[in-house]
Scaffold this motif. Structure first.
Motif, PDB file in Angstrom:
ATOM      1  N   ASP A   1     -93.275  -0.407 -94.346  1.00 22.89           N
ATOM      2  CA  ASP A   1     -92.984   0.300 -95.592  1.00 22.89           C
ATOM      3  C   ASP A   1     -92.098   1.506 -95.276  1.00 22.89           C
ATOM      4  OD1 ASP A   1     -93.039   1.131 -98.216  1.00 22.89           O
ATOM      5  OD2 ASP A   1     -95.204   1.480 -98.296  1.00 22.89           O
ATOM      6  N   ASN A   2     -91.653   2.225 -96.340  1.00 22.46           N
ATOM      7  CA  ASN A   2     -91.009   3.520 -96.148  1.00 22.46           C
ATOM      8  C   ASN A   2     -91.947   4.430 -95.348  1.00 22.46           C
ATOM      9  OD1 ASN A   2     -89.720   3.660 -99.557  1.00 22.46           O
ATOM     10  ND2 ASN A   2     -88.924   2.567 -97.809  1.00 22.46           N
ATOM     11  N   LEU A   3     -91.359   5.306 -94.535  1.00 17.77           N
ATOM     12  CA  LEU A   3     -92.143   6.235 -93.735  1.00 17.77           C
ATOM     13  C   LEU A   3     -91.688   7.662 -94.019  1.00 17.77           C
ATOM     14  CD1 LEU A   3     -90.871   3.796 -91.638  1.00 17.77           C
ATOM     15  CD2 LEU A   3     -92.756   4.644 -90.264  1.00 17.77           C
ATOM     16  N   SER A   4     -92.634   8.571 -94.146  1.00 15.26           N
ATOM     17  CA  SER A   4     -92.290   9.982 -94.282  1.00 15.26           C
ATOM     18  C   SER A   4     -93.441  10.819 -93.752  1.00 15.26           C
ATOM     19  CB  SER A   4     -92.000  10.342 -95.747  1.00 15.26           C
ATOM     20  OG  SER A   4     -93.089  10.012 -96.575  1.00 15.26           O
TER      21      SER A   4
ATOM     22  N   GLU B   1     -90.469  12.043 -84.267  1.00 15.57           N
ATOM     23  CA  GLU B   1     -89.654  10.925 -83.786  1.00 15.57           C
ATOM     24  C   GLU B   1     -90.520   9.842 -83.165  1.00 15.57           C
ATOM     25  OE1 GLU B   1     -86.951  12.835 -81.136  1.00 15.57           O
ATOM     26  OE2 GLU B   1     -85.717  13.693 -82.759  1.00 15.57           O
ATOM     27  N   PHE B   2     -91.523  10.250 -82.387  1.00 15.24           N
ATOM     28  CA  PHE B   2     -92.394   9.274 -81.735  1.00 15.24           C
ATOM     29  C   PHE B   2     -93.172   8.455 -82.763  1.00 15.24           C
ATOM     30  CE2 PHE B   2     -96.506   7.956 -80.088  1.00 15.24           C
ATOM     31  CZ  PHE B   2     -96.175   7.335 -78.895  1.00 15.24           C
ATOM     32  N   LEU B   3     -93.763   9.114 -83.756  1.00 18.78           N
ATOM     33  CA  LEU B   3     -94.582   8.415 -84.744  1.00 18.78           C
ATOM     34  C   LEU B   3     -93.754   7.441 -85.578  1.00 18.78           C
ATOM     35  CD1 LEU B   3     -96.922  11.328 -85.869  1.00 18.78           C
ATOM     36  CD2 LEU B   3     -97.548   9.333 -84.486  1.00 18.78           C
ATOM     37  N   ILE B   4     -92.552   7.831 -85.943  1.00 18.69           N
ATOM     38  CA  ILE B   4     -91.700   6.918 -86.705  1.00 18.69           C
ATOM     39  C   ILE B   4     -91.324   5.709 -85.848  1.00 18.69           C
ATOM     40  CG2 ILE B   4     -89.401   6.640 -87.719  1.00 18.69           C
ATOM     41  CD1 ILE B   4     -89.665   9.402 -88.912  1.00 18.69           C
ATOM     42  N   ASP B   5     -90.913   5.958 -84.620  1.00 18.87           N
ATOM     43  CA  ASP B   5     -90.515   4.853 -83.740  1.00 18.87           C
ATOM     44  C   ASP B   5     -91.684   3.912 -83.473  1.00 18.87           C
ATOM     45  OD1 ASP B   5     -87.981   5.877 -83.609  1.00 18.87           O
ATOM     46  OD2 ASP B   5     -88.230   6.807 -81.632  1.00 18.87           O
ATOM     47  N   LYS B   6     -92.864   4.478 -83.221  1.00 17.71           N
ATOM     48  CA  LYS B   6     -94.036   3.651 -82.905  1.00 17.71           C
ATOM     49  C   LYS B   6     -94.507   2.863 -84.132  1.00 17.71           C
ATOM     50  CE  LYS B   6     -96.815   2.908 -79.394  1.00 17.71           C
ATOM     51  NZ  LYS B   6     -96.306   2.292 -78.166  1.00 17.71           N
ATOM     52  N   ALA B   7     -94.477   3.506 -85.297  1.00 21.30           N
ATOM     53  CA  ALA B   7     -94.862   2.791 -86.524  1.00 21.30           C
ATOM     54  C   ALA B   7     -93.907   1.644 -86.803  1.00 21.30           C
ATOM     55  CB  ALA B   7     -94.893   3.765 -87.707  1.00 21.30           C
ATOM     56  N   ARG B   8     -92.611   1.870 -86.587  1.00 18.99           N
ATOM     57  CA  ARG B   8     -91.619   0.809 -86.771  1.00 18.99           C
ATOM     58  C   ARG B   8     -91.892  -0.359 -85.834  1.00 18.99           C
ATOM     59  NH1 ARG B   8     -88.995  -0.845 -89.380  1.00 18.99           N
ATOM     60  NH2 ARG B   8     -86.840  -0.808 -88.674  1.00 18.99           N
ATOM     61  N   MET B   9     -92.247  -0.044 -84.611  1.00 21.06           N
ATOM     62  CA  MET B   9     -92.534  -1.086 -83.635  1.00 21.06           C
ATOM     63  C   MET B   9     -93.779  -1.883 -84.027  1.00 21.06           C
ATOM     64  SD  MET B   9     -93.308  -0.576 -79.556  1.00 21.06           S
ATOM     65  CE  MET B   9     -91.924   0.577 -79.478  1.00 21.06           C
TER      66      MET B   9
ATOM     67  N   ASP C   1     -89.834   7.139-100.647  1.00 23.56           N
ATOM     68  CA  ASP C   1     -90.539   8.318-100.142  1.00 23.56           C
ATOM     69  C   ASP C   1     -89.623   9.535-100.204  1.00 23.56           C
ATOM     70  OD1 ASP C   1     -92.643   6.661 -99.475  1.00 23.56           O
ATOM     71  OD2 ASP C   1     -92.721   7.251 -97.367  1.00 23.56           O
ATOM     72  N   GLN C   2     -90.226  10.685-100.344  1.00 21.57           N
ATOM     73  CA  GLN C   2     -89.491  11.938-100.179  1.00 21.57           C
ATOM     74  C   GLN C   2     -90.410  12.959 -99.529  1.00 21.57           C
ATOM     75  OE1 GLN C   2     -86.243  13.304-102.324  1.00 21.57           O
ATOM     76  NE2 GLN C   2     -86.782  12.214-104.196  1.00 21.57           N
TER      77      GLN C   2
ATOM     78  N   HIS D   1     -87.837   7.648 -93.054  1.00 21.31           N
ATOM     79  CA  HIS D   1     -87.156   6.410 -92.662  1.00 21.31           C
ATOM     80  C   HIS D   1     -87.491   5.364 -93.721  1.00 21.31           C
ATOM     81  CE1 HIS D   1     -85.934   2.893 -90.315  1.00 21.31           C
ATOM     82  NE2 HIS D   1     -85.423   3.705 -89.395  1.00 21.31           N
ATOM     83  N   LYS D   2     -86.538   4.522 -94.061  1.00 23.01           N
ATOM     84  CA  LYS D   2     -86.814   3.520 -95.101  1.00 23.01           C
ATOM     85  C   LYS D   2     -87.598   2.327 -94.574  1.00 23.01           C
ATOM     86  CE  LYS D   2     -82.598   0.694 -95.013  1.00 23.01           C
ATOM     87  NZ  LYS D   2     -81.498   0.168 -95.854  1.00 23.01           N
ATOM     88  N   GLY D   3     -87.860   2.306 -93.245  1.00 24.47           N
ATOM     89  CA  GLY D   3     -88.621   1.181 -92.704  1.00 24.47           C
ATOM     90  C   GLY D   3     -87.875  -0.118 -92.873  1.00 24.47           C
TER      91      GLY D   3
END
Length: 266
Positions: free
Chosen positions: A239-242, A224-232, A23-24, A14-16
């Motif tokens: 930052d970018n997330l991967s 999915e959970f970690l990306i959503d929670k980090a975004r929150m 990120d890749q 996710h580009k955050g």
């Protein structure tokens, strides 16, 4: 491994809150050897195009070397080290020809069909090894604040909010050779989880939180959970997330073969 096992895996990116993605992440199953898997993650730096070019080179080097790798005869640790060095050299050449300063982290782990695992990293993208819901080991960042933690000057919690937490002391693409830290797991066990992630993910979680998530959820659900929670938790400044998650599961015991009836002579 003594028992049959399977690998369940997922990647996420996710580009955050950034304007562009540097990120890749790549998760590869070997084309010729069943049960041989490579996960590679790169966090590019150096402006919009420079950072992406750097992470591109990491992915390209990884795929080319993994395609030629033979787990029965080749040295896994040497292959991972070559991956880092080749990517570093190409990134340096890109910097010369493009008049940019591309850099990248790398976090990569290789699982062989027999169940051993090797990893390598440079920079502050991390690899975690969990077993039974507990952290077994993680990589140690090549960063300024990690050096402070190692010297006992600050705590891990203080490092996360330190104003210089983004300063690296080594990565791919710099004038000096990249730091190259390796680790070997002789035998993965059912229930083990490997997690590779960029700082856009791990910055927002304690190791115990990560362990709980990957233990209780499937790799896809955990991603999915970690990306959503980090975004929150980033509150608009992320930052970018991967990340890449691989979980080892035991195959269910096979039912016994049906009994054969034999005539009984009296």
């Amino acid at each position: 491994m003594a028992k049959a096992f399977r690998l369940i895996a997922s990647t996420g990116i996710h580009k955050g809150d950034r304007d562009y993605q540097q990120d890749q992440v790549l998760l590869l199953a070997h084309p010729r050897f069943n049960g041989c898997v490579l996960a590679v993650l790169a966090d590019g730096m150096g402006g919009r195009s420079g950072g992406r070019k750097a992470s591109d080179q990491v992915m390209m080097s990884a795929q080319q070397l993994f395609d030629r790798y033979a787990p029965d005869s080749d040295d896994a640790a040497a292959m991972l080290a070559n991956m880092v060095q080749e990517a570093h050299i190409v990134i340096r050449l890109t910097a010369i020809t493009a008049e940019q300063e591309p850099h990248s982290t790398i976090a990569a782990f290789l699982i062989n069909p027999r169940g051993d695992c090797h990893w390598v990293h440079a920079g502050d993208s991390r690899i975690y090894h969990f077993r039974g819901g507990l952290l077994v080991k993680r990589t140690s960042d090549h960063s300024y604040v990690q050096a402070l933690v190692d010297r006992g000057e600050i705590t891990e919690a203080e490092a996360n909010v330190h104003p210089h937490s983004n300063i690296l002391v080594g990565c791919l693409g710099t004038e000096s050779d990249p730091p190259l830290t390796t680790h070997f797991i002789p035998q993965l066990q059912p229930g083990d989880v490997l997690l590779a992630c960029s700082d856009g993910v791990w910055h927002y979680f304690s190791p115990s939180e990560l362990a709980s998530v990957v233990e209780s959820l499937s790799p896809r659900e955990a991603t999915e959970f970690l990306i959503d929670k980090a975004r929150m938790r980033a509150r608009g400044g992320g930052d970018n997330l991967s990340l890449a998650i691989v979980k080892v599961e035991a195959l269910a015991d096979q039912p016994p073969p049906p009994l054969k009836a034999f005539p009984i002579q009296t």
